[in-house]
Write an enzyme that holds these catalytic residues in place. Structure first.
Site, short mmCIF file in Angstrom:
data_model
loop_
_atom_site.label_atom_id
_atom_site.label_comp_id
_atom_site.label_asym_id
_atom_site.label_seq_id
_atom_site.Cartn_x
_atom_site.Cartn_y
_atom_site.Cartn_z
CG HIS A 196 -32.93 -34.97 8.43
ND1 HIS A 196 -31.83 -35.69 8.85
CD2 HIS A 196 -34.00 -35.59 8.94
CE1 HIS A 196 -32.24 -36.67 9.63
NE2 HIS A 196 -33.54 -36.64 9.71
CB CYS A 493 -41.08 -44.49 8.33
SG CYS A 493 -39.98 -44.55 9.75
#
Length: 570
Positions: A196, A493
């Site tokens: 992330h 995505c």
């Protein structure tokens, strides 16, 4: 590119995106790890209790003054975080109790830790605003200990000029709170290309290279060339390297001139969307040529908090994001917590394998109020902004879970309901899942992790996490075919959407929208604009027939029209 000179060093890692930049290194300092009984030394000799008290008192004052000074020069989230932390460093009760302990002869680290943890427990039990200040409290602890013991201040340093931020690793919340006006790139020794920190760096449009051995040994101020496309960090770059990065930046700038909606050369529409994590991100990408947002990662609202944000607070953020996009499509993902995004108020403390545990939608089993509050906030934001968001749940594994989520979302007035396809079971049963919802979106980062049994945080296994892996493409293909049969949208995505070559394959498989970091959109639009839908189908077939990720990409690159290959340097 010329060979490295004697003075240069080339550090290798895994690049995220295609951008490159040259700038000075700014090292991020970790929190000091000092034994609780370590004495304060003055001229090499342990200080007496009164001297220790004076040093600690001065450390509190200097930390508070320094944070206050930084906050006056910062903006937005960074300013607020610094101001709140400065206020905590000035807290009289906190300081007086620490000073009483060191005056009584207790070592600095033990005294500060003991008082801070006592206050942290009190704040967490009180809940609400106080609970949310626990993070500030622990930040003060780290800074005061470092100041008193003469150690480097922890965290991202105050940046006085545009710099390359270098760290062992960065938490997503740290990355999201960077002062973007002075950050040129991010380099880490740990992490992976689908972790992330890398994702948020891409979302912020920053060149990023992870898994760079020796990065934390780089000296502050050293000029480095960060090349995300090559996955390299080069010290003291020569003129040829600088010129090449400038040339690529010029090409990228030229590609931004095309602002038309995404589509193939023969007119098949393909929505080009942006990934965001905050309302500020929405306002930033709204000014660019994107057709909306394909992934709003709402967990950024929850990170580093001791308690979940309430319905009103969430609704205000969602409404702001919806209004910023001016009626364009906005796909909101409900809270995806757990695994590498732990939350103090929701993470299961005894999970042996959090990536396979209670994360994402599965939190409804233990904390249903989190999802219900979020859906209520989205319903309220929809009414306030007069824009209907598309809302999807992460970590759906079965059609029954999709059905339950759809019912909950629709009960709050949400009309467009979808789910993420990131579990192989969901991809294999995509037809049944699509019967329950209005759309699906492929999260190729997690899909690769689960298909290849490879932790996405293990950067040394990046080859297995490659979205070009044939097994991963098979799962994407199964999902896209189900979407075509159901006449329902299938988006991507995951970060694979930002690769202009892989984007052609995804469209050839039947994907209808691609969501990525906003900076990746021009190159993807350019690649699509120069290939027909039939050519994309041919490329998809070639990728599916390949025996490895490397062979799949090579086969598709060989099918690119020369103009795209030359312009993008492929």
């Amino acid at each position: 590119m010329s060979a490295p000179t004697v003075e240069q060093r080339v550090l290798h890692g895994v690049g995220v995106g295609r951008r490159g930049i040259v700038g000075p290194v700014a090292q991020v300092q970790p929190a000091p790890h000092v034994p609780a009984d370590a004495p304060l030394l003055v001229d090499g000799v342990p200080a007496d209790a009164e001297t220790t008290r004076e040093v600690v008192d001065r450390a509190f004052t200097e930390v508070a003054d320094g944070l206050r000074d930084q906050s006056t020069r910062a903006a937005g989230t960074v300013r607020d975080v610094l101001a709140a932390t400065a206020q905590m460093a000035d807290d009289k009760a906190l300081r007086s109790q620490v000073l009483a302990k060191v005056a009584a002869g207790e070592p600095v680290v033990g005294a500060v830790d003991g008082v801070v943890e006592m206050f942290a427990t009190m704040f967490e039990q009180a809940g609400g605003y106080l609970a949310e200040r626990v993070t500030d409290l622990r930040s003060v602890r780290d800074r005061v200990v470092a100041k008193a013991l003469g150690l480097p201040a922890p965290g991202v340093p105050e940046l006085h000029r545009p710099s390359v931020v270098v760290a062992k690793d960065l938490a997503p919340a740290d990355t999201a709170a960077l002062d973007l006006t002075n950050v040129l790139a991010i380099v880490t020794e740990l992490g992976g290309p689908t972790g992330h920190t890398a994702i948020i760096a891409g979302q912020l449009g920053l060149p990023c290279v992870v898994r760079v051995g020796g990065a934390t040994a780089l000296v502050d101020g050293t000029e480095v060339a960060v090349d995300a496309a090559a996955g390299t960090v080069t010290t003291d770059p020569d003129e040829a390297q600088r010129a090449e990065l400038d040339r690529r930046a010029g090409v990228e700038q030229a590609l931004t001139a095309d602002t038309a909606p995404g589509g193939t050369a023969d007119g098949r529409p393909v929505q080009l969307l942006a990934n965001i994590g905050t309302a500020e991100d929405a306002e930033r990408v709204a000014a660019g040529a994107v057709e909306g947002v394909g992934l709003f990662r709402t967990e950024v609202l929850f990170l580093e908090r001791a308690t979940a944000p309430g319905e009103e607070d969430q609704a205000a953020v969602y409404a702001r994001a919806l209004q910023a996009l001016g009626g364009r499509k906005v796909v909101v993902r409900t809270l995806d917590a757990g695994a590498d995004k732990p939350l103090a108020f929701a993470t299961q403390p005894d999970e042996e394998n959090p990536a396979l545990g209670v994360r994402g939608y599965r939190l409804v089993r233990s904390h249903p109020e989190l999802l219900e509050t979020q859906l209520a906030a989205l319903g309220r934001a929809q009414s306030h902004a007069e824009v209907a968001p598309w809302v999807m749940a992460p970590m759906i594994a079965t059609a029954a879970e999709a059905r339950d989520f759809a019912a909950r979302a629709r009960a709050h007035g949400i009309a467009k309901v979808g789910v993420m396809i990131e579990v192989p079971a969901a991809a294999l049963r995509a037809g049944e899942i699509l019967a329950e919802v209005d759309f699906v979106s492929l999260g190729t980062n997690d899909l690769a992790q689960y298909a290849m049994a490879t932790d996405r945080l293990r950067g040394e296994l990046a080859d297995l996490l490659d979205p070009w892996q044939p097994a991963v493409l098979d799962l994407v293909d199964a999902t896209a075919r189900a979407g075509v049969q159901a006449h329902k949208p299938v988006g991507v995505c995951g970060e694979s959407a930002s690769d202009p070559v892989l984007a052609l394959v995804l469209v050839g498989l039947g994907v209808t929208s691609l969501s990525m970091s906003a900076g990746a959109v021009p190159a993807v639009r350019f690649a699509l604009r120069h290939h027909t839908a039939a050519q994309c189908h041919t490329m998809a077939a070639a990728a599916l027939a390949a025996e490895s990720a490397v062979a799949a990409r090579a086969a598709v690159v060989g099918l690119l029209v020369p103009e795209v290959r030359d312009t993008l340097g492929l």
